[in-house]
Design an enzyme around this catalytic site. Structure first.
Site, PDB file in Angstrom:
ATOM      1  N   PHE A 102      -6.426  -0.406  10.474  1.00 25.04           N
ATOM      2  CA  PHE A 102      -5.877  -1.535  10.393  1.00 25.04           C
ATOM      3  C   PHE A 102      -4.288  -1.506   9.707  1.00 25.04           C
ATOM      4  O   PHE A 102      -4.355  -0.853   8.700  1.00 25.04           O
ATOM      5  CB  PHE A 102      -6.506  -2.428   9.499  1.00 25.04           C
ATOM      6  CG  PHE A 102      -7.953  -3.035  10.230  1.00 25.04           C
ATOM      7  CD1 PHE A 102      -7.929  -4.093  11.035  1.00 25.04           C
ATOM      8  CD2 PHE A 102      -9.103  -2.387   9.927  1.00 25.04           C
ATOM      9  CE1 PHE A 102      -9.278  -4.534  11.465  1.00 25.04           C
ATOM     10  CE2 PHE A 102     -10.414  -2.810  10.331  1.00 25.04           C
ATOM     11  CZ  PHE A 102     -10.493  -3.813  11.055  1.00 25.04           C
ATOM     12  N   GLY A 103      -3.468  -2.180  10.121  1.00 25.87           N
ATOM     13  CA  GLY A 103      -2.345  -2.352   8.975  1.00 25.87           C
ATOM     14  C   GLY A 103      -0.896  -1.963   9.819  1.00 25.87           C
ATOM     15  O   GLY A 103      -0.971  -1.475  10.870  1.00 25.87           O
TER      16      GLY A 103
ATOM     17  N   ASP B  83       2.067  -6.881   2.573  1.00 27.66           N
ATOM     18  CA  ASP B  83       0.640  -6.113   3.096  1.00 27.66           C
ATOM     19  C   ASP B  83       1.280  -4.765   3.807  1.00 27.66           C
ATOM     20  O   ASP B  83       0.712  -4.466   4.745  1.00 27.66           O
ATOM     21  CB  ASP B  83      -0.258  -6.948   4.014  1.00 27.66           C
ATOM     22  CG  ASP B  83      -1.479  -6.084   3.863  1.00 27.66           C
ATOM     23  OD1 ASP B  83      -1.698  -5.049   3.562  1.00 27.66           O
ATOM     24  OD2 ASP B  83      -2.417  -6.824   4.707  1.00 27.66           O
TER      25      ASP B  83
ATOM     26  N   ASP C 139      -8.489  -5.100  -2.656  1.00 23.96           N
ATOM     27  CA  ASP C 139      -7.861  -5.218  -1.350  1.00 23.96           C
ATOM     28  C   ASP C 139      -8.303  -4.270  -0.222  1.00 23.96           C
ATOM     29  O   ASP C 139      -8.130  -3.030  -0.501  1.00 23.96           O
ATOM     30  CB  ASP C 139      -6.422  -5.501  -1.398  1.00 23.96           C
ATOM     31  CG  ASP C 139      -5.953  -5.936   0.087  1.00 23.96           C
ATOM     32  OD1 ASP C 139      -6.226  -6.872   0.728  1.00 23.96           O
ATOM     33  OD2 ASP C 139      -4.868  -5.010   0.745  1.00 23.96           O
TER      34      ASP C 139
ATOM     35  N   HIS D  87       0.982  -1.119   0.029  1.00 25.04           N
ATOM     36  CA  HIS D  87      -0.118   0.063  -0.061  1.00 25.04           C
ATOM     37  C   HIS D  87       0.893   1.231   0.047  1.00 25.04           C
ATOM     38  O   HIS D  87       1.550   1.507   0.892  1.00 25.04           O
ATOM     39  CB  HIS D  87      -0.762   0.064   1.239  1.00 25.04           C
ATOM     40  CG  HIS D  87      -1.902  -1.135   1.442  1.00 25.04           C
ATOM     41  ND1 HIS D  87      -3.030  -1.147   0.434  1.00 25.04           N
ATOM     42  CD2 HIS D  87      -2.015  -2.352   1.859  1.00 25.04           C
ATOM     43  CE1 HIS D  87      -3.721  -2.367   0.678  1.00 25.04           C
ATOM     44  NE2 HIS D  87      -3.170  -3.200   1.539  1.00 25.04           N
ATOM     45  N   LEU D  88       0.959   1.883  -1.131  1.00 24.45           N
ATOM     46  CA  LEU D  88       1.775   3.196  -1.329  1.00 24.45           C
ATOM     47  C   LEU D  88       1.093   4.283  -0.832  1.00 24.45           C
ATOM     48  O   LEU D  88       1.699   5.648  -0.785  1.00 24.45           O
ATOM     49  CB  LEU D  88       2.504   3.279  -2.611  1.00 24.45           C
ATOM     50  CG  LEU D  88       3.426   2.003  -2.957  1.00 24.45           C
ATOM     51  CD1 LEU D  88       4.018   2.379  -4.378  1.00 24.45           C
ATOM     52  CD2 LEU D  88       4.657   2.178  -2.028  1.00 24.45           C
TER      53      LEU D  88
HETATM   54 ZN   LIG Z   1      -6.256  -7.009   2.555  1.00 23.21          ZN
END
Ligand SMILES: [Zn+2]
Length: 439
Positions: free
Chosen positions: A325-326, A307, A153, A61-62
């Site tokens: 999240f993340g 991810d 996603d 994820h940029l």
């Molecule tokens: Zn995902």
């Protein structure tokens, strides 16, 4: 003519050899005679180090466009280069979403202008990642961005009819649908903790493994029905591993990835309610982690994908249920895999090259990446010190964000340098680009 001679490295962890790089290609491997060296050949002493093909990340994820406060294509490229990556697939859930050829081209061009890593856009499956109407899949595929991986996603393509149509559509150009498997009727948007005695005790909304396993079961049957390819993003449970293993045995075209954090971190870390451990799908108990490691080792899970999910402080530093999240992942992926898979004896370095370079490149249909280390291959390389122990310092990240779950942990195995088509892009934890370009 620029050339680099890497001396004494162990390609794929094998016997020591010299590797000569000339004009972006591997020109010689073995003992390179002095006569082969030009006067201006840069010599890199790599005695005892392991040389691998540049890493490829299927799941990054940029955040650009839309959330440049959390990450930009430039800062994410810098983190990727530092982590040993030469290609990353940029997920489509930006703002606006990458659901048109124009949007995909913009991401491609932003990546090219940084030049640290090949940034390959992922296209959304549905317009606006809303799950209803297919995005411009064909236009994205036929554009110069040559999109081959499609994913909503962050959201699951929950509607079976939409998923079926997407699989039928991408088949025409050899594309693949990467699914964030989360049945929203079993695990809603608020679900944030492995559903178990733990989620009950902590009072956190449960995210049961069955919400992943039912979608993966459905999708492999849709892949069989359509004769198309499905890829399972961030597998998190032993049950999903069983489904993927069965599907592969049937000859169904399914591939799967696991994240470094699902290979190392367990759900009991949530006991302190620290939002740095909040990720989707959630961390799982040790039994699942064991099954994921074994599945990666035996090839049921094809690839490691980070991810990498940077978040600004004000999105992450909330009460657990309200935090984003993340986790970050690009800079620490190789050390985590080294620690969890290599030092434990589950994979050798050739195996790491398979799960972090050749398999993801093949799944993504990326030319020029994930190849072996033979003469004539593009010089996309990463040099690894397998014995170097590093204590992770979240504050030292080149990402614009700080949500690093490994802060303070010591991991063995470190990236020493990265080369993209023969040009060095990172050295000893720093990207080789003017600081103002990425910071
Ligand atoms: Zn995902």
């Amino acid at each position: 003519m620029s050339s680099t001679l890497v001396t004494g490295a162990r390609p794929l962890g094998g016997e020591a050899a010299d590797v000569l790089v000339r004009d972006g290609m591997i020109a010689a491997v073995g003992r390179v005679p002095a006569a082969e060296r030009d006067g201006d050949t840069e010599v890199v002493d790599a005695d005892g180090l392991v040389l691998l093909p540049g890493l490829v990340d299927l799941h990054t994820h940029l955040r650009e466009p839309g959330r440049e406060d959390a990450e930009t294509v430039a800062s994410g490229s810098a983190a990727a280069a530092v982590g040993g990556f030469t290609a990353v697939l940029a997920m489509a859930n930006t703002s606006p979403v990458t659901d048109t050829a124009e949007a995909a081209l913009r991401v491609l061009e932003l990546g090219r202008s940084c030049g640290l890593v090949d940034v390959q856009p992922v296209g959304a499956v549905t317009k606006g990642i809303e799950g209803h109407e297919l995005a411009e899949l064909g236009l994205m595929a036929r554009s110069r961005a040559r999109v081959r991986v499609f994913s909503d996603d962050g959201h699951c393509v929950a509607d079976a009819r939409v998923m079926r149509r997407a699989l039928e559509y991408v088949k025409a150009f050899g594309g693949v649908v990467s699914q964030h498997a989360q049945d929203p009727t079993l695990a809603g948007r608020e679900a944030c903790c492995d559903e178990s005695e733990l989620s009950g005790r902590l009072g956190l909304p449960g995210w049961p493994g069955i919400a992943e396993e039912t979608i993966v079961s459905r999708d492999v049957m849709l892949a069989r029905h359509t004769g198309s390819r499905v890829h399972v993003a961030h597998v998190s449970t032993a049950g999903t591993v069983e489904v993927v293993r069965w599907a592969k045995a049937q000859g169904i075209a399914v591939t799967a990835e696991v994240t470094p954090h699902h290979l190392l971190l367990t759900s009991d870390l949530l006991a302190g309610y620290d939002p740095v451990y909040k990720v989707n799908p959630p961390l799982r108990p040790a039994e699942d982690v064991e099954a994921l490691r074994a599945a990666l080792a035996d090839g049921t899970i094809d690839a490691v994908a980070t991810d990498h999910a940077p978040h600004a402080r004000h999105d992450k530093e909330h009460a657990f249920v309200d935090a984003a999240f993340g986790m970050l992942g690009l800079e620490t992926a190789l050390p985590v895999v080294s620690e969890v898979m290599v030092r434990s004896g589950l994979l050798d370095w050739a195996g790491v090259a398979r799960v972090m370079s050749s398999a993801p490149a093949r799944i993504a249909g990326l030319d020029g990446h994930g190849q072996g280390l033979q003469v004539g291959s593009p010089a996309n390389l990463v040099l690894v010190d397998p014995d170097r122990a590093t204590t992770i310092d979240a504050a030292a990240s080149v990402s614009l964000s700080r949500n690093n779950p490994y802060d303070g942990r010591t991991l063995t195995g470190a990236v020493v340098g990265t080369w993209l088509r023969g040009r060095r892009t990172a050295s000893e934890g720093r990207p080789l680009l003017a600081e103002e370009a990425w910071a």
